[in-house]
Scaffold this motif. Sequence first.
Motif, PDB file in Angstrom:
ATOM      1  N   ALA A  43       0.864  -1.176   0.000  1.00 20.99           N
ATOM      2  CA  ALA A  43       0.000   0.000   0.000  1.00 20.99           C
ATOM      3  C   ALA A  43       0.905   1.232   0.000  1.00 20.99           C
ATOM      4  O   ALA A  43       1.503   1.580   1.014  1.00 20.99           O
ATOM      5  CB  ALA A  43      -0.906  -0.005   1.223  1.00 20.99           C
ATOM      6  N   GLU A  49     -16.111   0.655  -3.497  1.00 21.25           N
ATOM      7  CA  GLU A  49     -14.785   0.064  -3.396  1.00 21.25           C
ATOM      8  C   GLU A  49     -14.756  -1.016  -2.310  1.00 21.25           C
ATOM      9  O   GLU A  49     -14.216  -2.111  -2.512  1.00 21.25           O
ATOM     10  CB  GLU A  49     -13.824   1.217  -3.113  1.00 21.25           C
ATOM     11  CG  GLU A  49     -12.498   0.999  -2.597  1.00 21.25           C
ATOM     12  CD  GLU A  49     -11.760   2.330  -2.442  1.00 21.25           C
ATOM     13  OE1 GLU A  49     -10.961   2.669  -3.311  1.00 21.25           O
ATOM     14  OE2 GLU A  49     -11.969   3.040  -1.423  1.00 21.25           O
ATOM     15  N   TRP A  79     -12.049  -4.357  -2.671  1.00 18.13           N
ATOM     16  CA  TRP A  79     -10.774  -3.712  -2.928  1.00 18.13           C
ATOM     17  C   TRP A  79     -10.276  -3.033  -1.660  1.00 18.13           C
ATOM     18  O   TRP A  79     -11.071  -2.613  -0.817  1.00 18.13           O
ATOM     19  CB  TRP A  79     -10.914  -2.654  -4.017  1.00 18.13           C
ATOM     20  CG  TRP A  79     -11.252  -3.184  -5.363  1.00 18.13           C
ATOM     21  CD1 TRP A  79     -11.113  -4.460  -5.809  1.00 18.13           C
ATOM     22  CD2 TRP A  79     -11.804  -2.436  -6.463  1.00 18.13           C
ATOM     23  NE1 TRP A  79     -11.538  -4.561  -7.110  1.00 18.13           N
ATOM     24  CE2 TRP A  79     -11.972  -3.344  -7.538  1.00 18.13           C
ATOM     25  CE3 TRP A  79     -12.180  -1.108  -6.638  1.00 18.13           C
ATOM     26  CZ2 TRP A  79     -12.481  -2.947  -8.772  1.00 18.13           C
ATOM     27  CZ3 TRP A  79     -12.689  -0.708  -7.865  1.00 18.13           C
ATOM     28  CH2 TRP A  79     -12.821  -1.616  -8.913  1.00 18.13           C
ATOM     29  N   PRO A  80      -8.972  -2.883  -1.506  1.00 13.58           N
ATOM     30  CA  PRO A  80      -8.457  -2.110  -0.369  1.00 13.58           C
ATOM     31  C   PRO A  80      -8.938  -0.665  -0.441  1.00 13.58           C
ATOM     32  O   PRO A  80      -9.223  -0.142  -1.519  1.00 13.58           O
ATOM     33  CB  PRO A  80      -6.925  -2.181  -0.557  1.00 13.58           C
ATOM     34  CG  PRO A  80      -6.698  -3.358  -1.446  1.00 13.58           C
ATOM     35  CD  PRO A  80      -7.891  -3.441  -2.336  1.00 13.58           C
ATOM     36  N   GLU A 120      -8.872   3.204  -0.746  1.00 14.00           N
ATOM     37  CA  GLU A 120      -8.021   4.165  -1.446  1.00 14.00           C
ATOM     38  C   GLU A 120      -7.000   3.460  -2.331  1.00 14.00           C
ATOM     39  O   GLU A 120      -5.820   3.784  -2.349  1.00 14.00           O
ATOM     40  CB  GLU A 120      -7.348   5.111  -0.444  1.00 14.00           C
ATOM     41  CG  GLU A 120      -8.356   5.892   0.388  1.00 14.00           C
ATOM     42  CD  GLU A 120      -7.729   6.943   1.268  1.00 14.00           C
ATOM     43  OE1 GLU A 120      -6.564   6.752   1.681  1.00 14.00           O
ATOM     44  OE2 GLU A 120      -8.393   7.949   1.552  1.00 14.00           O
ATOM     45  N   ASP A 121      -7.489   2.503  -3.087  1.00 12.45           N
ATOM     46  CA  ASP A 121      -6.638   1.690  -3.956  1.00 12.45           C
ATOM     47  C   ASP A 121      -6.578   2.324  -5.339  1.00 12.45           C
ATOM     48  O   ASP A 121      -7.600   2.444  -6.023  1.00 12.45           O
ATOM     49  CB  ASP A 121      -7.221   0.278  -4.038  1.00 12.45           C
ATOM     50  CG  ASP A 121      -6.441  -0.615  -4.972  1.00 12.45           C
ATOM     51  OD1 ASP A 121      -5.200  -0.610  -4.882  1.00 12.45           O
ATOM     52  OD2 ASP A 121      -7.065  -1.323  -5.778  1.00 12.45           O
ATOM     53  N   GLY A 129      -7.742   0.064  -8.265  1.00 13.42           N
ATOM     54  CA  GLY A 129      -9.191  -0.013  -8.355  1.00 13.42           C
ATOM     55  C   GLY A 129      -9.785   1.227  -8.997  1.00 13.42           C
ATOM     56  O   GLY A 129     -10.722   1.142  -9.806  1.00 13.42           O
ATOM     57  N   GLY A 154      -9.787  -5.098 -10.792  1.00 16.12           N
ATOM     58  CA  GLY A 154      -9.044  -4.369  -9.760  1.00 16.12           C
ATOM     59  C   GLY A 154      -7.929  -5.206  -9.172  1.00 16.12           C
ATOM     60  O   GLY A 154      -6.794  -4.733  -8.989  1.00 16.12           O
ATOM     61  N   HIS A 155      -8.221  -6.458  -8.864  1.00 14.23           N
ATOM     62  CA  HIS A 155      -7.191  -7.355  -8.323  1.00 14.23           C
ATOM     63  C   HIS A 155      -6.091  -7.608  -9.363  1.00 14.23           C
ATOM     64  O   HIS A 155      -4.911  -7.704  -9.024  1.00 14.23           O
ATOM     65  CB  HIS A 155      -7.827  -8.672  -7.887  1.00 14.23           C
ATOM     66  CG  HIS A 155      -8.799  -8.528  -6.748  1.00 14.23           C
ATOM     67  ND1 HIS A 155      -8.456  -7.940  -5.540  1.00 14.23           N
ATOM     68  CD2 HIS A 155     -10.107  -8.872  -6.633  1.00 14.23           C
ATOM     69  CE1 HIS A 155      -9.505  -7.943  -4.725  1.00 14.23           C
ATOM     70  NE2 HIS A 155     -10.522  -8.498  -5.376  1.00 14.23           N
ATOM     71  N   ARG A 202      -3.834  -4.513  -9.559  1.00 14.94           N
ATOM     72  CA  ARG A 202      -3.089  -4.354  -8.310  1.00 14.94           C
ATOM     73  C   ARG A 202      -1.919  -5.336  -8.250  1.00 14.94           C
ATOM     74  O   ARG A 202      -0.883  -5.051  -7.654  1.00 14.94           O
ATOM     75  CB  ARG A 202      -4.006  -4.564  -7.112  1.00 14.94           C
ATOM     76  CG  ARG A 202      -3.378  -4.190  -5.765  1.00 14.94           C
ATOM     77  CD  ARG A 202      -4.366  -4.373  -4.620  1.00 14.94           C
ATOM     78  NE  ARG A 202      -5.665  -3.803  -4.957  1.00 14.94           N
ATOM     79  CZ  ARG A 202      -6.739  -4.521  -5.283  1.00 14.94           C
ATOM     80  NH1 ARG A 202      -6.684  -5.850  -5.304  1.00 14.94           N
ATOM     81  NH2 ARG A 202      -7.872  -3.937  -5.590  1.00 14.94           N
ATOM     82  N   GLN A 221       2.630  -1.400 -10.445  1.00 15.75           N
ATOM     83  CA  GLN A 221       3.065  -0.996  -9.097  1.00 15.75           C
ATOM     84  C   GLN A 221       4.355  -0.194  -9.164  1.00 15.75           C
ATOM     85  O   GLN A 221       4.543   0.768  -8.411  1.00 15.75           O
ATOM     86  CB  GLN A 221       3.231  -2.229  -8.211  1.00 15.75           C
ATOM     87  CG  GLN A 221       1.931  -2.906  -7.817  1.00 15.75           C
ATOM     88  CD  GLN A 221       1.029  -2.018  -6.988  1.00 15.75           C
ATOM     89  OE1 GLN A 221       1.489  -1.213  -6.187  1.00 15.75           O
ATOM     90  NE2 GLN A 221      -0.285  -2.134  -7.205  1.00 15.75           N
ATOM     91  N   TYR A 243      -5.815   8.794  -7.804  1.00 17.67           N
ATOM     92  CA  TYR A 243      -6.878   7.982  -7.202  1.00 17.67           C
ATOM     93  C   TYR A 243      -8.212   8.716  -7.240  1.00 17.67           C
ATOM     94  O   TYR A 243      -9.222   8.175  -7.720  1.00 17.67           O
ATOM     95  CB  TYR A 243      -6.498   7.643  -5.754  1.00 17.67           C
ATOM     96  CG  TYR A 243      -7.651   7.123  -4.925  1.00 17.67           C
ATOM     97  CD1 TYR A 243      -8.180   5.856  -5.155  1.00 17.67           C
ATOM     98  CD2 TYR A 243      -8.214   7.904  -3.920  1.00 17.67           C
ATOM     99  CE1 TYR A 243      -9.252   5.384  -4.400  1.00 17.67           C
ATOM    100  CE2 TYR A 243      -9.277   7.440  -3.166  1.00 17.67           C
ATOM    101  CZ  TYR A 243      -9.794   6.183  -3.409  1.00 17.67           C
ATOM    102  OH  TYR A 243     -10.857   5.718  -2.664  1.00 17.67           O
TER     103      TYR A 243
END
Length: 242
Positions: free
Chosen positions: A79, A121, A126-127, A129-130, A133, A160-161, A164, A170, A185
């Motif tokens: 994160a 979200e 999803w996490p 504030e991703d 996503g 989304g996954h 990520r 990343q 974001y």
Amino acid sequence: MTLYDPHLTPTRRWRLVGAACLLGAAALMPPAASAQYTMEFAQTYAAPTSNFISNTFLNQAALINATRPDAPRAAAPAALPMAPPRVERSAAELAQAAPPAQRAKLEKVYAQLMPGYQQLERQLGWPAEDVAGAVVALLAGNYMAMTGTEPSDQAVSAAGHQLRASAQLQALLAQLNATDRRRLYEQCAMLGTFMALAHRSSQQQPPQVVSNLRHAARENLRAVLGPAAEGLSFSARGLQFR
């Protein structure tokens, strides 16, 4: 059915969030002004995506590579830190793409969409504030508006996954500072939700407005994906390109 109905699917919630924000803004005005506002709102369908989004890190190579079965995966996506929320400023930046007379109203609409997006979200798994996503939200909202169809909740969640887990994506995000990650974001989330709303509300609009919307969505996707925008689709595995 209400926004807080526990049986509401994420995609249906997404559409209701947008509709509630549109109706809420219009309800604050007298009837005549409300009708005029609705017409002005429809015209914002032609607004292009923000320069910040298209010029930051999003590029067709990174996103297309992330969807390939053999794409390098991040072992444990971290994160990345983000600056504190700046919703009003992000909304103001996005609204600069609209004609000057519409910017103040559009800025309010963008800002009102953010809490509902964050609820979506969570429901998609999803996490918080991703950024990945939010990028998917940008793609999905414009895909809905461009094609007139809606991907399933499972497909959006999987996308989304998928992003990520992309090592390349990343790495690109890690090159941004905390403020720019926050801006990316918020602006992707706002614009994606806005276009999902535009798709829903276009069902009651004249054919020319629908045509303008589809053209704007196509241009938004091209700004991010280049020519590959035409081949974008969603499946149970996430994003795919023909």
